[in-house]
Design a protein around this motif. Sequence first.
Motif, short mmCIF file in Angstrom:
data_model
loop_
_atom_site.label_atom_id
_atom_site.label_comp_id
_atom_site.label_asym_id
_atom_site.label_seq_id
_atom_site.Cartn_x
_atom_site.Cartn_y
_atom_site.Cartn_z
N SER A 69 0.82 -1.20 0.00
CA SER A 69 0.00 0.00 0.00
C SER A 69 0.86 1.25 0.00
O SER A 69 0.38 2.33 -0.38
CB SER A 69 -0.93 -0.01 1.23
N GLU A 70 2.12 1.13 0.40
CA GLU A 70 3.04 2.27 0.39
C GLU A 70 3.70 2.47 -0.97
O GLU A 70 4.27 3.53 -1.23
CB GLU A 70 4.12 2.08 1.45
N ASN A 71 3.62 1.47 -1.85
CA ASN A 71 4.29 1.58 -3.16
C ASN A 71 3.68 2.65 -4.05
O ASN A 71 4.30 3.08 -5.02
CB ASN A 71 4.26 0.24 -3.90
N TRP A 72 2.47 3.10 -3.72
CA TRP A 72 1.83 4.14 -4.54
C TRP A 72 2.60 5.46 -4.48
O TRP A 72 2.39 6.33 -5.33
CB TRP A 72 0.39 4.36 -4.10
N SER A 73 3.48 5.61 -3.49
CA SER A 73 4.25 6.85 -3.38
C SER A 73 5.46 6.87 -4.32
O SER A 73 6.16 7.88 -4.40
CB SER A 73 4.74 7.03 -1.94
N ARG A 74 5.71 5.79 -5.03
CA ARG A 74 6.83 5.73 -5.97
C ARG A 74 6.51 6.57 -7.22
O ARG A 74 5.35 6.93 -7.45
CB ARG A 74 7.12 4.28 -6.36
N PRO A 75 7.52 6.88 -8.03
CA PRO A 75 7.27 7.65 -9.26
C PRO A 75 6.21 6.96 -10.13
O PRO A 75 6.15 5.73 -10.21
CB PRO A 75 8.64 7.66 -9.94
N GLN A 76 5.38 7.76 -10.78
CA GLN A 76 4.30 7.23 -11.60
C GLN A 76 4.81 6.30 -12.69
O GLN A 76 4.15 5.31 -13.03
CB GLN A 76 3.50 8.38 -12.22
N SER A 77 5.98 6.60 -13.25
CA SER A 77 6.52 5.73 -14.30
C SER A 77 6.82 4.34 -13.76
O SER A 77 6.58 3.33 -14.44
CB SER A 77 7.80 6.35 -14.88
N GLU A 78 7.31 4.26 -12.53
CA GLU A 78 7.61 2.96 -11.94
C GLU A 78 6.32 2.22 -11.59
O GLU A 78 6.23 0.99 -11.78
CB GLU A 78 8.48 3.12 -10.70
N ILE A 79 5.32 2.94 -11.11
CA ILE A 79 4.03 2.31 -10.82
C ILE A 79 3.43 1.73 -12.09
O ILE A 79 2.91 0.61 -12.09
CB ILE A 79 3.08 3.33 -10.16
N ARG A 80 3.52 2.48 -13.20
CA ARG A 80 3.01 1.97 -14.47
C ARG A 80 3.73 0.70 -14.88
O ARG A 80 3.11 -0.26 -15.37
CB ARG A 80 3.14 3.04 -15.56
N ASP A 81 5.05 0.68 -14.68
CA ASP A 81 5.82 -0.53 -15.00
C ASP A 81 5.37 -1.71 -14.16
O ASP A 81 5.18 -2.83 -14.66
CB ASP A 81 7.32 -0.29 -14.77
N LEU A 82 5.19 -1.48 -12.86
CA LEU A 82 4.80 -2.56 -11.95
C LEU A 82 3.42 -3.10 -12.29
O LEU A 82 3.20 -4.32 -12.31
CB LEU A 82 4.85 -2.07 -10.51
N LEU A 83 2.48 -2.19 -12.55
CA LEU A 83 1.12 -2.63 -12.90
C LEU A 83 1.11 -3.33 -14.25
O LEU A 83 0.38 -4.31 -14.46
CB LEU A 83 0.17 -1.45 -12.90
N GLY A 84 1.93 -2.86 -15.17
CA GLY A 84 2.04 -3.52 -16.47
C GLY A 84 2.58 -4.93 -16.33
O GLY A 84 2.11 -5.86 -17.01
N LEU A 85 3.54 -5.11 -15.44
CA LEU A 85 4.09 -6.45 -15.22
C LEU A 85 3.07 -7.36 -14.55
O LEU A 85 3.03 -8.55 -14.83
CB LEU A 85 5.36 -6.34 -14.38
N LEU A 86 2.25 -6.79 -13.67
CA LEU A 86 1.18 -7.59 -13.06
C LEU A 86 0.23 -8.09 -14.15
O LEU A 86 -0.13 -9.28 -14.18
CB LEU A 86 0.41 -6.76 -12.04
#
Length: 248
Positions: A69-86
């Motif tokens: 739940s804390e990972n949402w504070s990461r840069p938006q580009s990294e969040i997009r990468d993580l969600l894309g990998l999911l």
Amino acid sequence: MAKVSFDGTSGFEVPRHVAIIMDGNGRWAAARGLPRGEGHRRGVEALRRTVRAAGEIGIGILTIFAFSSENWSRPQSEIRDLLGLLRLFIRKDLSELNRNNVRVRVIGDRETLSDDVRGLLEEAEELTRNNSGMTLVVAFNYGARQEIARAAQRIAEAVVSRGLSPADISADKLSEFMDAPDLPDPDLIIRTSGEQRLSNFLLWQSAYSELVFMPTFWPDFDRTTLEQAISEYARRERRFGGLAAAGT
């Protein structure tokens, strides 16, 4: 529990439930002059290896800390990468998990997720619901304090709507309101990358878990590393607050 031997000697019992904090993707990439996204991609490969190895070794439940739940504070580009990998992992690997009789469960807060991400997680659960092999628990948008707060909210609602007596609220009763109350607590929690903390992961369930901290960055994690962690676990004597077998 399954009996295994990694070195040709007599076997020992594999922990029924292993949980992993998959840490070190970014540092693995930085050490090689690669973008963080490449570290996350290699981390997905490590996850595939680990799920297969866990099934082969005989682990009954494997819980992975996929997104906090804390990972949402990461840069938006990294969040997009993580969600894309999911999305890629579920679309590419779900059929293999289903063929291998793996059941997927999800813990964490789903209410704040986008419809497509929530739909993917629910699809994985629904497709594998009747599988009877290893259970893969995906902790997504998960925080342990938040889970405990959700459990407290649920039990408060039960007091109001179902007449539950406050006097009946015990540790066991509160456990019934956690995200996956039917699953046993983890026997072993592994964290990679050398960090030695739980980082808001399974705080309630880890009360008597054995903790193994490994220096390996997650993208380098494989069956050998998993076996090393299990071997360390097998050397421990679990007392659960009591005395050792010899009375010491």
